[in-house]
Write a protein that holds these residues in place. Structure first.
Motif, PDB file in Angstrom:
ATOM      1  N   ASP A  19      31.754  45.955  34.082  1.00 31.84           N
ATOM      2  CA  ASP A  19      31.924  44.581  34.560  1.00 31.84           C
ATOM      3  C   ASP A  19      32.293  43.638  33.421  1.00 31.84           C
ATOM      4  O   ASP A  19      33.170  42.778  33.564  1.00 31.84           O
ATOM      5  CB  ASP A  19      30.640  44.093  35.244  1.00 31.84           C
ATOM      6  N   GLU A  20      31.623  43.799  32.304  1.00 30.33           N
ATOM      7  CA  GLU A  20      31.919  42.960  31.141  1.00 30.33           C
ATOM      8  C   GLU A  20      33.328  43.245  30.619  1.00 30.33           C
ATOM      9  O   GLU A  20      34.078  42.324  30.262  1.00 30.33           O
ATOM     10  CB  GLU A  20      30.900  43.224  30.027  1.00 30.33           C
ATOM     11  N   GLY A  21      33.688  44.515  30.611  1.00 27.31           N
ATOM     12  CA  GLY A  21      35.041  44.889  30.190  1.00 27.31           C
ATOM     13  C   GLY A  21      36.094  44.327  31.128  1.00 27.31           C
ATOM     14  O   GLY A  21      37.164  43.895  30.683  1.00 27.31           O
ATOM     15  N   LEU A  22      35.803  44.316  32.431  1.00 26.21           N
ATOM     16  CA  LEU A  22      36.745  43.772  33.404  1.00 26.21           C
ATOM     17  C   LEU A  22      36.953  42.281  33.183  1.00 26.21           C
ATOM     18  O   LEU A  22      38.090  41.789  33.220  1.00 26.21           O
ATOM     19  CB  LEU A  22      36.238  44.029  34.827  1.00 26.21           C
ATOM     20  N   MET A  26      40.539  40.657  32.291  1.00 27.27           N
ATOM     21  CA  MET A  26      41.181  39.626  33.102  1.00 27.27           C
ATOM     22  C   MET A  26      41.415  38.357  32.288  1.00 27.27           C
ATOM     23  O   MET A  26      42.454  37.691  32.440  1.00 27.27           O
ATOM     24  CB  MET A  26      40.331  39.318  34.338  1.00 27.27           C
ATOM     25  N   ASN A  27      40.457  38.020  31.425  1.00 20.37           N
ATOM     26  CA  ASN A  27      40.658  36.849  30.556  1.00 20.37           C
ATOM     27  C   ASN A  27      41.864  37.054  29.647  1.00 20.37           C
ATOM     28  O   ASN A  27      42.636  36.114  29.402  1.00 20.37           O
ATOM     29  CB  ASN A  27      39.408  36.588  29.711  1.00 20.37           C
ATOM     30  N   ALA A 206      48.241  37.333  45.004  1.00 19.99           N
ATOM     31  CA  ALA A 206      46.975  37.937  45.421  1.00 19.99           C
ATOM     32  C   ALA A 206      47.013  39.452  45.253  1.00 19.99           C
ATOM     33  O   ALA A 206      46.061  40.064  44.743  1.00 19.99           O
ATOM     34  CB  ALA A 206      46.687  37.577  46.882  1.00 19.99           C
ATOM     35  N   TYR A 207      48.119  40.074  45.653  1.00 19.40           N
ATOM     36  CA  TYR A 207      48.256  41.532  45.557  1.00 19.40           C
ATOM     37  C   TYR A 207      48.177  42.006  44.116  1.00 19.40           C
ATOM     38  O   TYR A 207      47.444  42.962  43.791  1.00 19.40           O
ATOM     39  CB  TYR A 207      49.592  41.957  46.186  1.00 19.40           C
ATOM     40  N   ASP A 208      48.919  41.354  43.219  1.00 18.80           N
ATOM     41  CA  ASP A 208      48.940  41.784  41.822  1.00 18.80           C
ATOM     42  C   ASP A 208      47.581  41.582  41.147  1.00 18.80           C
ATOM     43  O   ASP A 208      47.159  42.395  40.320  1.00 18.80           O
ATOM     44  CB  ASP A 208      50.020  41.020  41.050  1.00 18.80           C
ATOM     45  N   THR A 209      46.891  40.500  41.499  1.00 19.07           N
ATOM     46  CA  THR A 209      45.568  40.270  40.918  1.00 19.07           C
ATOM     47  C   THR A 209      44.606  41.392  41.303  1.00 19.07           C
ATOM     48  O   THR A 209      43.887  41.932  40.454  1.00 19.07           O
ATOM     49  CB  THR A 209      44.995  38.922  41.380  1.00 19.07           C
ATOM     50  N   GLN A 210      44.599  41.751  42.586  1.00 21.62           N
ATOM     51  CA  GLN A 210      43.725  42.845  43.021  1.00 21.62           C
ATOM     52  C   GLN A 210      44.148  44.159  42.379  1.00 21.62           C
ATOM     53  O   GLN A 210      43.291  44.960  41.975  1.00 21.62           O
ATOM     54  CB  GLN A 210      43.752  42.987  44.548  1.00 21.62           C
ATOM     55  N   ASN A 211      45.430  44.368  42.222  1.00 26.06           N
ATOM     56  CA  ASN A 211      45.925  45.609  41.630  1.00 26.06           C
ATOM     57  C   ASN A 211      45.539  45.709  40.154  1.00 26.06           C
ATOM     58  O   ASN A 211      45.169  46.793  39.669  1.00 26.06           O
ATOM     59  CB  ASN A 211      47.449  45.679  41.773  1.00 26.06           C
ATOM     60  N   ILE A 212      45.609  44.586  39.421  1.00 27.79           N
ATOM     61  CA  ILE A 212      45.198  44.577  38.017  1.00 27.79           C
ATOM     62  C   ILE A 212      43.716  44.929  37.906  1.00 27.79           C
ATOM     63  O   ILE A 212      43.309  45.726  37.057  1.00 27.79           O
ATOM     64  CB  ILE A 212      45.471  43.192  37.389  1.00 27.79           C
ATOM     65  N   LYS A 213      42.919  44.334  38.772  1.00 22.98           N
ATOM     66  CA  LYS A 213      41.479  44.610  38.783  1.00 22.98           C
ATOM     67  C   LYS A 213      41.206  46.071  39.098  1.00 22.98           C
ATOM     68  O   LYS A 213      40.440  46.742  38.383  1.00 22.98           O
ATOM     69  CB  LYS A 213      40.802  43.710  39.820  1.00 22.98           C
ATOM     70  N   ASN A 214      41.814  46.587  40.151  1.00 21.40           N
ATOM     71  CA  ASN A 214      41.556  47.968  40.564  1.00 21.40           C
ATOM     72  C   ASN A 214      42.055  48.978  39.538  1.00 21.40           C
ATOM     73  O   ASN A 214      41.437  50.030  39.330  1.00 21.40           O
ATOM     74  CB  ASN A 214      42.207  48.234  41.919  1.00 21.40           C
ATOM     75  N   TYR A 216      42.192  48.531  36.303  1.00 22.22           N
ATOM     76  CA  TYR A 216      41.221  48.559  35.205  1.00 22.22           C
ATOM     77  C   TYR A 216      39.996  49.385  35.597  1.00 22.22           C
ATOM     78  O   TYR A 216      39.538  50.230  34.821  1.00 22.22           O
ATOM     79  CB  TYR A 216      40.797  47.144  34.826  1.00 22.22           C
ATOM     80  N   LEU A 217      39.460  49.133  36.775  1.00 23.00           N
ATOM     81  CA  LEU A 217      38.257  49.854  37.207  1.00 23.00           C
ATOM     82  C   LEU A 217      38.494  51.356  37.303  1.00 23.00           C
ATOM     83  O   LEU A 217      37.601  52.158  37.035  1.00 23.00           O
ATOM     84  CB  LEU A 217      37.790  49.312  38.563  1.00 23.00           C
TER      85      LEU A 217
END
Length: 258
Positions: A19-22, A26-27, A206-214, A216-217
């Protein structure tokens, strides 16, 4: 019981680290994108300043009341060079994407900033066409909309990965229609491209933001920091393009012209 507690503690620590890495990732994505935006608008403003003069003695062509193109502006906006300026960002994006696997993260970041400067040159004509107040107003509106859409993409539990193919097809359609309209010069088609484009790039934000998050995870546990760094730069590029395109299309729809 002790073993169970140890396992739970280890799992909790691992989850907290991810979570901290995410958040850090994102920052970095938003920070890289923001620097790119600053470079773009600084380059656009600087180039427009060189292209326009209020001195008739230094003018090549008049473009408005007490506003003239310099020889530099004439070469940039009225000669065949304008086609190079227009399509250079598109070629840069494809080149960066193709080279990403062969270059370091530091080189990729430098190329992203170079691309942002090229984009600034490409859109510098907005300062000739639209009022300064209108540009600032539309920029603020775009920023608010972008922030809301990106936040929703980051926090929503809904899987919107299925939007990708549809949205990319929409972008391809916009590019084709825009190229065709260079020769047609249809105001109605410009309006349609801009209106549809705002919706497409809003969805892509919205799509790209979720994709960047996923993304990374899915890869954080492997610990490949170089890959994650380059992934973050590509994520910043995607969000940057969404913002710029949404801004330009809103400017076409609602901007006040000189």
């Amino acid at each position: 019981m002790a073993d169970v507690n140890t396992i739970r503690s280890a799992a909790g620590s691992r989850a907290a680290a991810i979570d901290e890495g995410l958040r850090t990732h994102m920052n970095k994505v938003y920070g890289t994108m923001s620097i790119g935006m600053l470079i773009t608008f600084a380059a656009a403003w600087a180039i427009s300043g060189l292209a326009v003069t209020t001195d008739p003695a230094a003018a090549v062509a008049q473009i408005g009341a007490d506003k003239y193109l310099t020889s530099f502006g004439s070469a940039l906006y009225m000669s065949p060079l304008k086609w190079v300026v227009m399509f250079a960002p598109l070629a840069f994006v494809f080149g960066l994407g193709a080279a990403m696997n062969r270059i370091s993260a530091a080189t990729a970041q430098t190329l992203f900033y170079a691309f942002a400067a090229v984009m600034g040159i490409s859109i510098s004509s907005i300062f000739l066409v639209f009022t300064g107040y209108s540009i600032i107003q539309i920029f603020l509106i775009t920023s608010i909309a972008f922030a809301g859409l990106s936040l929703w993409g980051y926090t929503t539990k809904k899987d919107i990965s299925g939007w990708g193919s549809f949205l990319i097809m929409g972008v391809i359609g916009l590019i084709v229609a825009s190229v065709v309209n260079i020769f047609l010069g249809s105001p109605a088609l410009v309006f349609a491209i801009s209106a549809i484009g705002v919706l497409i790039f809003a969805g892509l934000t919205a799509y790209d933001t979720q994709n960047i998050k996923n993304t990374y995870l899915a890869h954080a546990q492997h610990g490949d920091q170089e890959w994650l760094a380059k992934s973050g730069i590509m994520g910043a590029l995607s969000l940057y393009l969404n913002f710029i395109n949404m801004f330009m299309m809103l400017l076409q729809l609602f901007g006040n012209r000189e």
